[in-house]
Scaffold this motif. Structure first.
Motif, PDB file in Angstrom:
ATOM      1  N   ASP A 185      52.637  26.250  87.491  1.00 13.89           N
ATOM      2  CA  ASP A 185      52.286  27.579  86.967  1.00 13.89           C
ATOM      3  C   ASP A 185      52.379  27.622  85.448  1.00 13.89           C
ATOM      4  N   TYR A 186      53.448  27.067  84.899  1.00  9.01           N
ATOM      5  CA  TYR A 186      53.631  27.052  83.451  1.00  9.01           C
ATOM      6  C   TYR A 186      52.522  26.236  82.793  1.00  9.01           C
ATOM      7  N   ALA A 187      52.280  25.036  83.316  1.00 11.27           N
ATOM      8  CA  ALA A 187      51.244  24.165  82.740  1.00 11.27           C
ATOM      9  C   ALA A 187      49.890  24.843  82.776  1.00 11.27           C
ATOM     10  N   GLY A 188      49.568  25.466  83.896  1.00 13.85           N
ATOM     11  CA  GLY A 188      48.285  26.152  84.010  1.00 13.85           C
ATOM     12  C   GLY A 188      48.161  27.295  83.022  1.00 13.85           C
ATOM     13  N   TYR A 189      49.266  27.974  82.803  1.00 12.98           N
ATOM     14  CA  TYR A 189      49.236  29.134  81.911  1.00 12.98           C
ATOM     15  C   TYR A 189      49.150  28.731  80.439  1.00 12.98           C
ATOM     16  N   VAL A 190      49.980  27.799  80.009  1.00 10.10           N
ATOM     17  CA  VAL A 190      50.030  27.479  78.575  1.00 10.10           C
ATOM     18  C   VAL A 190      48.945  26.514  78.125  1.00 10.10           C
ATOM     19  N   THR A 191      48.338  25.782  79.068  1.00 10.04           N
ATOM     20  CA  THR A 191      47.301  24.827  78.674  1.00 10.04           C
ATOM     21  C   THR A 191      45.916  25.228  79.163  1.00 10.04           C
ATOM     22  N   GLY A 224      56.470  18.028  68.981  1.00  9.77           N
ATOM     23  CA  GLY A 224      57.059  17.350  70.119  1.00  9.77           C
ATOM     24  C   GLY A 224      56.600  15.907  70.170  1.00  9.77           C
ATOM     25  N   TYR A 225      57.331  15.106  70.903  1.00 13.15           N
ATOM     26  CA  TYR A 225      56.957  13.701  71.058  1.00 13.15           C
ATOM     27  C   TYR A 225      57.566  13.155  72.338  1.00 13.15           C
ATOM     28  N   ALA A 238      53.173  11.320  69.747  1.00 11.53           N
ATOM     29  CA  ALA A 238      53.530  12.552  69.051  1.00 11.53           C
ATOM     30  C   ALA A 238      52.408  13.563  69.246  1.00 11.53           C
ATOM     31  N   THR A 239      52.765  14.735  69.742  1.00  9.67           N
ATOM     32  CA  THR A 239      51.779  15.771  70.010  1.00  9.67           C
ATOM     33  C   THR A 239      51.799  16.802  68.889  1.00  9.67           C
ATOM     34  N   ILE A 240      50.668  16.930  68.226  1.00  8.70           N
ATOM     35  CA  ILE A 240      50.525  17.907  67.153  1.00  8.70           C
ATOM     36  C   ILE A 240      49.351  18.790  67.531  1.00  8.70           C
ATOM     37  N   ASP A 241      49.666  20.034  67.889  1.00 10.05           N
ATOM     38  CA  ASP A 241      48.684  20.952  68.466  1.00 10.05           C
ATOM     39  C   ASP A 241      48.039  20.277  69.677  1.00 10.05           C
ATOM     40  N   GLN A 242      46.779  20.036  69.668  1.00  9.74           N
ATOM     41  CA  GLN A 242      46.115  19.417  70.816  1.00  9.74           C
ATOM     42  C   GLN A 242      45.828  17.934  70.601  1.00  9.74           C
ATOM     43  N   SER A 243      46.326  17.383  69.517  1.00 11.07           N
ATOM     44  CA  SER A 243      46.100  15.974  69.209  1.00 11.07           C
ATOM     45  C   SER A 243      47.328  15.141  69.544  1.00 11.07           C
ATOM     46  N   VAL A 244      47.113  13.921  69.995  1.00  9.83           N
ATOM     47  CA  VAL A 244      48.206  13.000  70.280  1.00  9.83           C
ATOM     48  C   VAL A 244      48.063  11.808  69.345  1.00  9.83           C
ATOM     49  N   ILE A 245      49.119  11.527  68.614  1.00 11.88           N
ATOM     50  CA  ILE A 245      49.153  10.401  67.690  1.00 11.88           C
ATOM     51  C   ILE A 245      50.061   9.337  68.290  1.00 11.88           C
ATOM     52  N   THR A 246      49.564   8.110  68.354  1.00  8.02           N
ATOM     53  CA  THR A 246      50.330   7.007  68.928  1.00  8.02           C
ATOM     54  C   THR A 246      51.005   6.218  67.813  1.00  8.02           C
TER      55      THR A 246
END
Length: 159
Positions: free
Chosen positions: A22-28, A105-106, A115-123
């Motif tokens: 439910d949380y994942a569906g709501y926030v994403t 977050g990371y 590392a997650t920055i907004d909707q981008s993921v940096i490896t």
């Protein structure tokens, strides 16, 4: 999300690995197959051979990013995860002075950082870069509460 060691740190939201459906569906805004894929990646939580650490800020637990009933369910899920022997879950209380901070977050999966920055993921895969995140995580854990204290805070935040 596969790996023998997974460390997920989020100060302002619930880490993907610990999100209820439910949380994942709501926030994403994920739905259908996308939401199912997100939830399937959490299977590592039930793999007793994996070592999982989840570090979350109290602010994430009290967020108004979703309706209160959804957040209550999310906090109940986090409390249940504290009962798994191979999962270490910590909460960084709002009243604690943090020794350091991260603005994003990371997740550390074995020897790689996502590392997650907004909707981008940096490896980050180079040893020096990964070491920075390892030190950051170790430092943040010094301020975290776990076990009964974390469960009590999760219950309180769900009200």
């Amino acid at each position: 999300m596969a790996g023998s060691r997974i460390v997920s740190v989020e100060l302002y939201g619930v880490p993907e690995i610990a999100q209820s459906a439910d949380y994942a569906g709501y926030v994403t805004n994920a739905a259908g197959a996308d939401l199912l894929d997100r939830i399937r990646r959490q299977s590592v939580l039930y793999d007793a051979t994996a070592r999982v650490e989840i570090l979350i800020g109290e602010s994430a637990l009290r967020s108004r990013a979703c309706p209160r009933p959804v957040m209550r369910g999310q906090n109940a899920r986090l409390a249940a995860l504290t009962e798994l022997r191979h999962v270490r879950l910590g909460v960084l209380p709002r009243h604690v002075d943090l020794p350091t901070i991260t603005l994003h977050g990371y997740t550390i999966v074995d020897d790689t950082v996502l590392a997650t920055i907004d909707q981008s993921v940096i490896t980050v895969a180079d040893a020096g870069g990964v070491a920075v995140y390892e030190r950051l995580t170790k430092t943040l854990w010094t301020s975290a509460i776990q076990g009964d204290q974390a469960r009590a805070l999760l219950r309180k935040a769900a009200r």
